[in-house]
Write a protein that holds these residues in place. Structure first.
Motif, short mmCIF file in Angstrom:
data_model
loop_
_atom_site.label_atom_id
_atom_site.label_comp_id
_atom_site.label_asym_id
_atom_site.label_seq_id
_atom_site.Cartn_x
_atom_site.Cartn_y
_atom_site.Cartn_z
N PHE A 134 0.83 -1.21 0.00
CA PHE A 134 0.00 0.00 0.00
C PHE A 134 0.87 1.27 0.00
N ARG A 135 0.27 2.31 -0.54
CA ARG A 135 0.79 3.68 -0.48
C ARG A 135 2.18 3.84 -1.09
N LYS A 136 2.43 3.07 -2.14
CA LYS A 136 3.69 3.21 -2.87
C LYS A 136 3.44 3.53 -4.35
N ASN A 137 2.18 3.81 -4.69
CA ASN A 137 1.81 4.21 -6.06
C ASN A 137 2.32 3.22 -7.11
N LEU A 138 2.07 1.94 -6.87
CA LEU A 138 2.56 0.90 -7.78
C LEU A 138 1.48 0.36 -8.73
N VAL A 139 0.21 0.59 -8.41
CA VAL A 139 -0.86 -0.02 -9.20
C VAL A 139 -0.86 0.51 -10.64
N SER A 140 -0.89 1.82 -10.80
CA SER A 140 -1.00 2.41 -12.15
C SER A 140 0.16 2.01 -13.06
N CYS A 142 2.12 -0.58 -12.92
CA CYS A 142 2.05 -2.02 -13.20
C CYS A 142 0.98 -2.32 -14.23
N CYS A 143 -0.18 -1.71 -14.08
CA CYS A 143 -1.26 -1.92 -15.05
C CYS A 143 -0.83 -1.47 -16.44
N GLU A 144 -0.14 -0.34 -16.51
CA GLU A 144 0.32 0.18 -17.79
C GLU A 144 1.30 -0.79 -18.45
N LEU A 145 2.23 -1.35 -17.65
CA LEU A 145 3.21 -2.29 -18.20
C LEU A 145 2.55 -3.60 -18.63
N LEU A 146 1.62 -4.09 -17.84
CA LEU A 146 0.91 -5.32 -18.22
C LEU A 146 0.26 -5.16 -19.59
N GLU A 147 -0.33 -3.99 -19.81
CA GLU A 147 -1.04 -3.73 -21.05
C GLU A 147 -0.08 -3.44 -22.20
N SER A 148 0.89 -2.55 -21.98
CA SER A 148 1.71 -2.06 -23.09
C SER A 148 2.81 -3.03 -23.49
N ALA A 149 3.27 -3.88 -22.55
CA ALA A 149 4.41 -4.76 -22.84
C ALA A 149 3.97 -6.15 -23.29
N GLY A 150 2.68 -6.33 -23.50
CA GLY A 150 2.21 -7.55 -24.12
C GLY A 150 2.14 -8.77 -23.22
N LEU A 157 -8.09 -11.77 -17.39
CA LEU A 157 -8.72 -11.22 -16.19
C LEU A 157 -7.64 -10.68 -15.27
N ILE A 158 -7.88 -9.49 -14.72
CA ILE A 158 -6.89 -8.85 -13.85
C ILE A 158 -7.58 -8.47 -12.54
N TYR A 159 -7.10 -9.06 -11.44
CA TYR A 159 -7.61 -8.73 -10.11
C TYR A 159 -6.65 -7.73 -9.47
N VAL A 160 -7.20 -6.61 -8.98
CA VAL A 160 -6.38 -5.55 -8.39
C VAL A 160 -6.89 -5.25 -6.98
N GLU A 161 -5.95 -5.18 -6.04
CA GLU A 161 -6.29 -4.86 -4.64
C GLU A 161 -5.43 -3.68 -4.19
N PHE A 162 -6.05 -2.66 -3.61
CA PHE A 162 -5.29 -1.47 -3.23
C PHE A 162 -6.01 -0.74 -2.10
N GLU A 163 -5.31 0.19 -1.48
CA GLU A 163 -5.89 0.94 -0.37
C GLU A 163 -7.07 1.79 -0.86
N LYS A 164 -8.10 1.86 -0.02
CA LYS A 164 -9.39 2.43 -0.43
C LYS A 164 -9.28 3.86 -0.92
N ALA A 166 -6.88 5.31 -2.55
CA ALA A 166 -6.12 5.49 -3.79
C ALA A 166 -7.05 5.61 -4.99
N GLN A 167 -6.55 6.27 -6.02
CA GLN A 167 -7.32 6.42 -7.27
C GLN A 167 -6.43 6.07 -8.46
N PRO A 168 -6.12 4.79 -8.62
CA PRO A 168 -5.22 4.40 -9.72
C PRO A 168 -5.85 4.62 -11.08
N ASN A 169 -5.00 4.72 -12.09
CA ASN A 169 -5.45 4.79 -13.47
C ASN A 169 -5.38 3.40 -14.08
N PHE A 170 -6.41 3.01 -14.81
CA PHE A 170 -6.45 1.71 -15.45
C PHE A 170 -6.54 1.90 -16.96
#
Length: 198
Positions: A134-140, A142-150, A157-164, A166-170
């Motif tokens: 939590f609170r290390k701004n890693l979600v956004s 990681c999601c970008e790399l999963l998508e852009s790097a193939g 299916l992608i399951y994401v868990e983060f602190e309430k 937070a407002q990550p970008n998907f």
């Protein structure tokens, strides 16, 4: 006046809740920042994924205890890759793989962002678990790399868990299927849609 004994940190365990290893308890090292997914949240996640784990290739980013990856393997996933930075935690996952006599799992002792950025032995995953510290701004990122790097299939299916709070970008082509808040935690399940197919 008696001096209080300092609190000692103790190792714990995770419990596999269903499948071929149902009821098995696996040891977990007490590592700072490690938050094994609670049984309650895990039950929710695998109710969401009930029809999807069998024969899936699974990636457990920030694996920690490996709880989500082991639960998937118990439910007949084809293969699981665990990425965990902490050497102690990674070694415990390896030990638990040996304990369960699994030949369809591997542990990557690495920083997840580095691994997702620079991997030559790439495979496409059907299910990805993303549960970073939590609170290390890693979600956004990681999601970008999963998508852009193939790393994903066209309908992964992608399951994401983060602190309430937070407002990550998907990624725009990730369709939100399920969402739940449990205490201080937000849980989301997405399905990737293939941009080229739209």
């Amino acid at each position: 006046m008696k001096k209080r004994k300092p609190q000692t940190r103790t190792d714990g365990h995770i419990r596999i809740i269903s499948g071929k290893f149902k009821g098995r308890k696996l040891p977990v090292k007490d590592v700072e920042g490690l938050r094994p997914t609670t049984d309650r949240v895990k039950e929710t996640v695998f109710n969401w994924l009930m029809a999807d784990t069998r024969d899936a290739d699974v990636l457990d980013c920030f694996a920690g205890s490996g709880s989500l990856g082991f639960e998937s393997l118990s439910r007949f996933a084809n293969h699981a890759t665990f990425i965990e930075l902490d050497k102690t935690a990674a070694a415990q996952i390896k030990q638990n793989i040996q304990t369960l006599a699994l030949d369809n799992a591997q542990v990557i002792n690495s920083n997840a962002l580095d691994y997702l950025s620079n991997n030559s032995q790439q495979r496409n995953f059907d299910i990805v678990y993303l549960d970073p510290p939590f609170r290390k701004n890693l979600v956004s990122p990681c999601c970008e790399l999963l998508e852009s790097a193939g790393w994903l299939n066209h309908d992964s299916l992608i399951y994401v868990e983060f602190e309430k709070e937070a407002q990550p970008n998907f990624p725009a082509n990730w369709q939100l299927l399920k969402e739940k808040k449990a205490g201080q935690v937000s849980c989301m399940l997405f399905r990737r849609t293939d941009i080229s197919a739209s």
